[in-house]
Every structure is written in C-alpha cells, then in structure tokens.
Design an enzyme around this catalytic site. Structure first.
Site, PDB file in Angstrom:
ATOM      1  N   CYS A 142       5.542 -33.143  61.267  1.00 50.16           N
ATOM      2  CA  CYS A 142       4.195 -33.732  61.212  1.00 50.16           C
ATOM      3  C   CYS A 142       3.783 -34.169  59.811  1.00 50.16           C
ATOM      4  O   CYS A 142       2.738 -34.791  59.643  1.00 50.16           O
ATOM      5  CB  CYS A 142       3.165 -32.768  61.785  1.00 50.16           C
ATOM      6  SG  CYS A 142       2.818 -31.326  60.746  1.00 50.16           S
ATOM      7  N   CYS A 153       7.276 -21.292  47.841  1.00 46.65           N
ATOM      8  CA  CYS A 153       5.936 -20.729  47.675  1.00 46.65           C
ATOM      9  C   CYS A 153       5.009 -21.490  48.629  1.00 46.65           C
ATOM     10  O   CYS A 153       4.673 -22.651  48.390  1.00 46.65           O
ATOM     11  CB  CYS A 153       5.505 -20.910  46.220  1.00 46.65           C
ATOM     12  SG  CYS A 153       3.992 -20.060  45.794  1.00 46.65           S
ATOM     13  N   CYS A 181       4.907 -24.180  61.616  1.00 49.94           N
ATOM     14  CA  CYS A 181       3.872 -25.054  61.073  1.00 49.94           C
ATOM     15  C   CYS A 181       2.585 -24.874  61.875  1.00 49.94           C
ATOM     16  O   CYS A 181       2.593 -24.947  63.103  1.00 49.94           O
ATOM     17  CB  CYS A 181       4.341 -26.511  61.134  1.00 49.94           C
ATOM     18  SG  CYS A 181       3.102 -27.708  60.583  1.00 49.94           S
TER      19      CYS A 181
END
Length: 167
Positions: A134, A155, A83
């Site tokens: 998060c 995706c 991330c």
C-alpha cells in the site's frame, strides 16, 4: 592571506552545492514516490476514513510517532507484525529486539513485503521503509543493529503495525 580566502570560498561553494543537490534529490524522490503505484491504492479521503488520525499521519504523511508511545514496543508474544493499512505481513516476532530507541525494532523484514527509498528530511541520507503493498510509511532502516544477526535495525513506528498472534 590569499590562501585563507581561497579556502573559505571553496568550503562555501562545496557546502552550497551539497545543499542544492540534496534538495533536488529529495524533491525527485518525493515525486517518484507519488508516481509509484501499489497493489492497494486509495484516495486520501478513503485512507482517512479507514485509519485513525495517528495511523493516517504516520502511514500516509510519513510522520514519526513519539518514542516509547507504542503498545507494541514491549510485546513479547510470538506472531507476525502486519501493516496497519493493508494487513500485509512485514516482520516476524523472532526478529524483534530491544534497541533502546523507543520504537519497535527488527533485524530483518519479511522479504518482498517492505520497499525502500532514500530521504533527506532531517538533513542527511536515510533509508526509508514503506509497505510494498500500500506504500504506507513504516520507518527507517539503519546499519547499527545486532552484529550477531544481520547488523540491521529496522526502526518502525508501532502505529504503522498491527500484531497477529501465532495460532
């Protein structure tokens, strides 16, 4: 003639009910996501300071980057996609494939690190993916992935990811 009028009235009624229920569900999903707390929680101002404008727009506002714009789209290196907001490992390179859609695609996530919600933002039901640490928006998952694996296509907005090469 009466049957035609009855049929038209029935179709209009059903269409109207569908739109209203979608709007309610969208609003309730949006409210539920706002109420969720995540292990990493920051103010909008804090996120804005830490992320680039496009990362903020995608991760915090659930936007979508332009197709074929991500440097990660053609990345063939071994490693882990994390991330961009909190560095939580999300996808492994061995599960990445070329979907032809213009966004990095994976057939599976790292279990427990991606969470899911339903959205109707473009008029039909889709499964949204976000970071379970998060809450950052990642993209959507679809059932049109490779049949020889999971059949899923995650995706993902490339700007929502950073790549960590295998050591």
């Amino acid at each position: 003639m009466n049957r035609k009028i009855l049929l038209i009235a029935l179709i209009l009624h059903m269409t109207g009910c569908k739109e209203n229920s979608q709007e309610r569900e969208t609003a309730s999903n949006r409210d539920a996501k706002k109420e969720k707390t995540f292990p990493i929680s920051k103010t909008e101002e804090e996120w804005h300071k830490e992320l680039t404008d496009i990362e903020f727009y995608v991760l915090r506002k659930a936007a979508t980057e332009n197709p074929f714009s991500s440097d990660l789209l053609d990345n063939k290196e071994e490693g882990t996609y994390v991330c961009a907001g909190c560095n939580t490992p999300l996808f492994k390179s061995e599960h990445k494939f070329d979907s032809g859609t213009g966004w990095p695609s994976f057939d599976r996530e790292i279990e427990g690190n991606v969470a899911y919600d339903i959205d109707y933002k473009i008029g039909y039901k889709r499964t949204e993916e976000h970071c379970s640490t998060c809450g950052g928006h990642l993209g959507h998952v679809f059932d049109d992935g490779p049949r020889n694996t999971t059949g899923k296509r995650h995706c993902i907005n490339g700007v929502a990811l950073d790549f960590v090469p295998k050591e």
